[in-house]
Write a protein that holds these residues in place. Structure first.
Motif, PDB file in Angstrom:
ATOM      1  N   THR A 176       0.723  -1.176  -0.046  1.00  0.00           N
ATOM      2  CA  THR A 176       0.133  -0.183  -0.042  1.00  0.00           C
ATOM      3  C   THR A 176       0.888   1.231   0.038  1.00  0.00           C
ATOM      4  OG1 THR A 176      -0.161   0.268   2.330  1.00  0.00           O
ATOM      5  CG2 THR A 176      -1.839  -1.442   1.373  1.00  0.00           C
ATOM      6  N   PHE A 177       0.282   2.347  -0.434  1.00  0.00           N
ATOM      7  CA  PHE A 177       0.974   3.634  -0.432  1.00  0.00           C
ATOM      8  C   PHE A 177       0.725   4.840   0.571  1.00  0.00           C
ATOM      9  CE2 PHE A 177       3.061   7.453  -2.218  1.00  0.00           C
ATOM     10  CZ  PHE A 177       4.202   6.743  -2.776  1.00  0.00           C
ATOM     11  N   TRP A 178      -0.454   4.230   1.125  1.00  0.00           N
ATOM     12  CA  TRP A 178      -1.061   5.309   2.103  1.00  0.00           C
ATOM     13  C   TRP A 178      -0.460   5.185   3.549  1.00  0.00           C
ATOM     14  CZ3 TRP A 178      -3.121   3.286   6.802  1.00  0.00           C
ATOM     15  CH2 TRP A 178      -3.656   1.965   6.261  1.00  0.00           C
ATOM     16  N   PHE A 179       0.165   4.041   3.956  1.00  0.00           N
ATOM     17  CA  PHE A 179       0.304   3.889   5.434  1.00  0.00           C
ATOM     18  C   PHE A 179       1.489   4.813   5.752  1.00  0.00           C
ATOM     19  CE2 PHE A 179       2.673   1.647   8.558  1.00  0.00           C
ATOM     20  CZ  PHE A 179       1.659   1.548   9.626  1.00  0.00           C
ATOM     21  N   PRO A 219       2.889   7.786   4.457  1.00  0.00           N
ATOM     22  CA  PRO A 219       2.535   9.116   4.593  1.00  0.00           C
ATOM     23  C   PRO A 219       1.451   9.475   5.775  1.00  0.00           C
ATOM     24  CG  PRO A 219       2.424   8.477   2.509  1.00  0.00           C
ATOM     25  CD  PRO A 219       2.708   7.289   3.022  1.00  0.00           C
ATOM     26  N   THR A 220       0.585   8.652   6.048  1.00  0.00           N
ATOM     27  CA  THR A 220      -0.287   8.786   6.948  1.00  0.00           C
ATOM     28  C   THR A 220       0.381   8.639   8.579  1.00  0.00           C
ATOM     29  OG1 THR A 220      -2.333   7.778   5.832  1.00  0.00           O
ATOM     30  CG2 THR A 220      -2.412   7.983   8.089  1.00  0.00           C
ATOM     31  N   PHE A 244       4.928  13.940  -7.279  1.00  0.00           N
ATOM     32  CA  PHE A 244       3.897  13.284  -7.792  1.00  0.00           C
ATOM     33  C   PHE A 244       4.000  12.795  -9.280  1.00  0.00           C
ATOM     34  CE2 PHE A 244      -0.637  12.401  -8.919  1.00  0.00           C
ATOM     35  CZ  PHE A 244      -0.982  11.300  -8.032  1.00  0.00           C
ATOM     36  N   VAL A 247       5.365   0.914  -6.381  1.00  0.00           N
ATOM     37  CA  VAL A 247       4.618   1.018  -5.066  1.00  0.00           C
ATOM     38  C   VAL A 247       5.243   0.804  -3.539  1.00  0.00           C
ATOM     39  CG1 VAL A 247       2.408   0.317  -4.013  1.00  0.00           C
ATOM     40  CG2 VAL A 247       2.382   0.750  -6.444  1.00  0.00           C
ATOM     41  N   LYS A 305       7.953   6.224  -1.023  1.00  0.00           N
ATOM     42  CA  LYS A 305       7.153   6.329   0.254  1.00  0.00           C
ATOM     43  C   LYS A 305       7.667   7.400   1.297  1.00  0.00           C
ATOM     44  CE  LYS A 305       5.017   1.725   0.113  1.00  0.00           C
ATOM     45  NZ  LYS A 305       5.050   0.493   0.682  1.00  0.00           N
ATOM     46  N   PHE A 315       7.469  10.994  -0.086  1.00  0.00           N
ATOM     47  CA  PHE A 315       6.116  11.579   0.226  1.00  0.00           C
ATOM     48  C   PHE A 315       5.735  11.839   1.672  1.00  0.00           C
ATOM     49  CE2 PHE A 315       5.163  10.236  -4.149  1.00  0.00           C
ATOM     50  CZ  PHE A 315       4.403  11.272  -4.593  1.00  0.00           C
ATOM     51  N   ALA A 316       6.197  10.977   2.327  1.00  0.00           N
ATOM     52  CA  ALA A 316       5.731  10.936   3.815  1.00  0.00           C
ATOM     53  C   ALA A 316       6.591  12.151   4.318  1.00  0.00           C
ATOM     54  CB  ALA A 316       6.423   9.585   4.797  1.00  0.00           C
ATOM     55  N   LEU A 346       4.972  15.605   3.184  1.00  0.00           N
ATOM     56  CA  LEU A 346       3.913  15.913   3.651  1.00  0.00           C
ATOM     57  C   LEU A 346       3.908  16.136   5.132  1.00  0.00           C
ATOM     58  CD1 LEU A 346       1.538  12.916   2.112  1.00  0.00           C
ATOM     59  CD2 LEU A 346       1.442  15.432   1.600  1.00  0.00           C
TER      60      LEU A 346
END
Length: 449
Positions: free
Chosen positions: A29-32, A34-35, A97, A120, A126, A129-130, A133
């Protein structure tokens, strides 16, 4: 004590940690990342804000108003810097991006859609981006900490630590940006993509196969004797590709029940609701709560436990390179280099089944894996059909088959001999001149230099 298994080098080692499948799914996954970074920066900002408040409080209690005045001057300069950072970070994020989208589009079009997962799973993507952000969120939070009060005796907080932390994050962002661009340029080159796939495939080999030992079957020893099937576990989840199974939990469930579990479909098979996924040998089915979450189904295959997925991707890259739209036989030769390397690595290992034992050494889980013939067919069948008119590829394939025949045990040479004969027959049908046929079937590890 945990469960034990046999490692790729034949030694006894601890079974993978219980969260191993979950860890692999998170990596897909790519969201973990950065979140998690944005949540972490909230904690760091709160600690920095508390530190700033205590610094101001200490200076006020000591009566050092001159230092407070200097801090207020610093705050005016820091506000400008942090404001600039907060607006510039969004531009940086847009650039990153855009680079990612170009890289993904190029990889999907020129290599194979299945290699997109490499981008990915890229740690540097990752991390970039993390951090970007997190820097943006931190700069916004720091701006809320600037106090409009100009009287040193009334000021409550000056974001000194927060501003320094923001500058540190900016420096880290610039460093990661350079590393990110370098990593993306490498991943746009087919040689690095093929090498990445090969390294992932070798990790799967180490996890799922091992050299023949005294207890485990030797290569091509035939199916393991498990006794009659006493029960079956039916799949009730969604339809999809069997991505992996939770080996540790299945071994523990089988040990508590005193049975042996056998996975019916192979990793990478498509399963639908109502089909059996586990066969039970020697007793009743373990409690449903012990089997819950042990089988993972998704929309696409993953590397985690899929032994043949690496070969599938290498074959896809070679086929795409040999297509009329691309016509790049050199890339096909690069893929064949790694295909031969993969087959050489598994040539002497037990295949067909992967056996998992508990801490007492008793077999508890039998997991099917592709056999030697299936791997050889996957490696050469489709490429051979597309390569008959390209002597560079046929020469490399001939050399690869000859090399594998030299190092493969005698009992496993039949599929290699078959593919070499089929290659010769295909070239004979497609190439009319005898001299050209002889040239196309001359072994050459570089194809044509």
């Amino acid at each position: 004590m945990g469960d034990w298994t046999t490692t790729a080098d034949g030694r006894k080692g601890r079974r993978p940690r219980a969260l191993s499948p979950l860890r692999e799914h998170v990596r897909d996954t790519f969201w973990f990342a950065p979140t998690a970074a944005m949540l972490l920066v909230l904690v760091v900002w709160a600690a920095a804000a508390e530190a700033d408040a205590r610094i101001v409080e200490a200076l006020r209690e000591s009566g050092d108003y001159e230092s407070l005045k200097e801090l207020l001057k610093f705050a005016d300069d820091a506000r400008v810097v942090v404001t600039t950072v907060s607006s510039a970070m969004m531009t940086f994020i847009g650039v990153v991006f855009s680079i990612s989208l170009v890289a993904l589009q190029m990889a999907s079009g020129q290599f194979s859609p299945r290699v997109v997962r490499i981008f990915v799973r890229s740690r540097i993507s990752k991390a970039t981006f993390a951090v970007f952000l997190a820097t943006f969120v931190l700069s916004l939070l720091v701006l809320t900490g600037f106090d409009g009060e100009r009287d040193p005796r009334l000021v409550v907080s000056v974001p000194l630590v927060q501003s320094l932390l923001t500058l540190l994050m900016v420096g880290l962002s610039l460093l990661l940006f350079v590393m990110y661009v370098n990593a993306m340029l490498r991943l746009m080159r087919v040689g690095h993509v093929i090498d990445r796939i090969t390294r992932e495939a070798f990790r799967v080999i180490a996890r799922t196969t091992a050299p023949a030992s005294g207890r485990d079957p030797a290569p091509d020893a035939g199916p393991v004797a498990l006794g009659p099937v006493t029960a079956q576990v039916i799949h009730h989840g969604r339809a999809g590709v069997l991505r992996d199974v939770h080996v540790s939990r299945l071994v523990r469930a089988a040990r508590r029940q005193g049975v042996v579990l056998r996975l019916i479909p192979r990793i990478g098979d498509f399963v639908v609701p109502g089909t059996p996924v586990l066969a039970v040998h020697g007793g009743a089915t373990p409690a449903p709560r012990r089997l819950r979450g042990t089988v993972s189904v998704g929309v696409e295959r993953t590397f985690h436990q899929d032994l043949s997925f690496g070969l599938r991707q290498l074959s896809d890259i070679a086929l795409r390179a040999l297509s009329a739209a691309v016509n790049d036989p050199t890339t096909a030769v690069q893929a064949l280099d790694r295909i031969v390397q993969f087959l050489a690595a598994v040539a002497g290992r037990p295949l067909d089944t992967s056996l998992h034992r508990d801490r007492r050494g008793e077999m508890r889980l039998v997991q099917p894996v592709p056999g030697w013939t299936e791997l050889v067919d996957l490696a050469f069948t489709e490429i051979r059909g597309c390569a008959v008119g390209t002597p560079q590829v046929t020469r490399r394939m001939t050399a690869g088959l000859d090399d594998l025949l030299r190092i493969t045990p005698a009992g496993r040479r039949a599929p290699l001999v078959r593919h070499r004969e089929l290659l010769a027959q295909a070239v004979e049908r497609a190439v009319p001149e005898a001299a050209d046929r002889a040239f196309a079937l001359t072994p050459d590890r570089q194809g044509i230099g």
